[in-house]
Design a protein around this motif. Structure first.
Motif, short mmCIF file in Angstrom:
data_model
loop_
_atom_site.label_atom_id
_atom_site.label_comp_id
_atom_site.label_asym_id
_atom_site.label_seq_id
_atom_site.Cartn_x
_atom_site.Cartn_y
_atom_site.Cartn_z
N ARG A 246 7.86 12.49 4.82
CA ARG A 246 6.74 12.10 5.67
C ARG A 246 6.53 10.59 5.62
N LEU B 164 12.62 19.23 -6.30
CA LEU B 164 11.20 18.89 -6.18
C LEU B 164 10.81 18.91 -4.70
N LEU B 165 10.66 20.12 -4.17
CA LEU B 165 10.48 20.28 -2.73
C LEU B 165 9.20 19.62 -2.20
N GLY B 166 8.11 19.72 -2.95
CA GLY B 166 6.87 19.09 -2.52
C GLY B 166 7.00 17.58 -2.47
N GLN B 167 7.63 17.02 -3.49
CA GLN B 167 7.84 15.58 -3.53
C GLN B 167 8.79 15.15 -2.41
N GLU B 168 9.83 15.94 -2.18
CA GLU B 168 10.77 15.63 -1.11
C GLU B 168 10.06 15.62 0.25
N LYS B 169 9.23 16.61 0.48
CA LYS B 169 8.49 16.70 1.74
C LYS B 169 7.59 15.49 1.93
N THR B 170 6.89 15.10 0.88
CA THR B 170 6.01 13.93 0.93
C THR B 170 6.81 12.66 1.22
#
Length: 89
Positions: A74, A65-71
Motif C-alpha cells: 500500500r 509476514l502477510l500483514g506487513q507485506e500488504k502494508t
C-alpha cells in the motif's frame, strides 16, 4: 531543535516512506528523512527509493509476514503514484 514533523514540512515525503528508508537503511527517522530528501533530488535517487520499497516487500513476503507485506505494498503504491519509476540510470 526541529522535530521529525518539522523536517517533513521541508521535504516531499510522507512518514510511511521515511519509515521505509529508516527500516531499509537501519537509520533513525530524522536521518532517514534527510536521506530521503537527498534521494528525491535526482532520478537515480528516486529509482533507489523504488528499490528500497521493493526489497522490503520481498523480505516480508519471504518471511511470510502477510500483514506487513500488504502494508508495504500500500505504501509503495502511494509512493509510485507520486513518483513514477524513472528509467534506470
Amino acid at each position: 531543535m526541529l522535530s521529525l514533523f518539522d523536517c517533513m514540512d521541508f521535504i516531499d515525503l510522507d512518514s510511511d516512506t521515511i519509515d521505509v528508508i529508516a527500516r531499509h537503511d537501519r537509520l533513525p527517522a530524522m536521518l532517514a528523512a534527510q536521506r530521503g530528501s537527498q534521494l528525491l533530488a535526482d532520478p537515480n535517487g528516486i529509482w533507489q527509493l523504488h528499490q528500497m520499497h521493493r526489497e522490503l516487500i520481498e523480505q516480508a513476503a519471504r518471511r511470510g509476514l502477510l500483514g506487513q507485506e500488504k502494508t508495504l505494498r500500500r505504501i509503495y503504491a502511494a509512493f509510485s503514484r507520486k513518483y513514477p519509476m524513472p528509467r534506470q540510470m
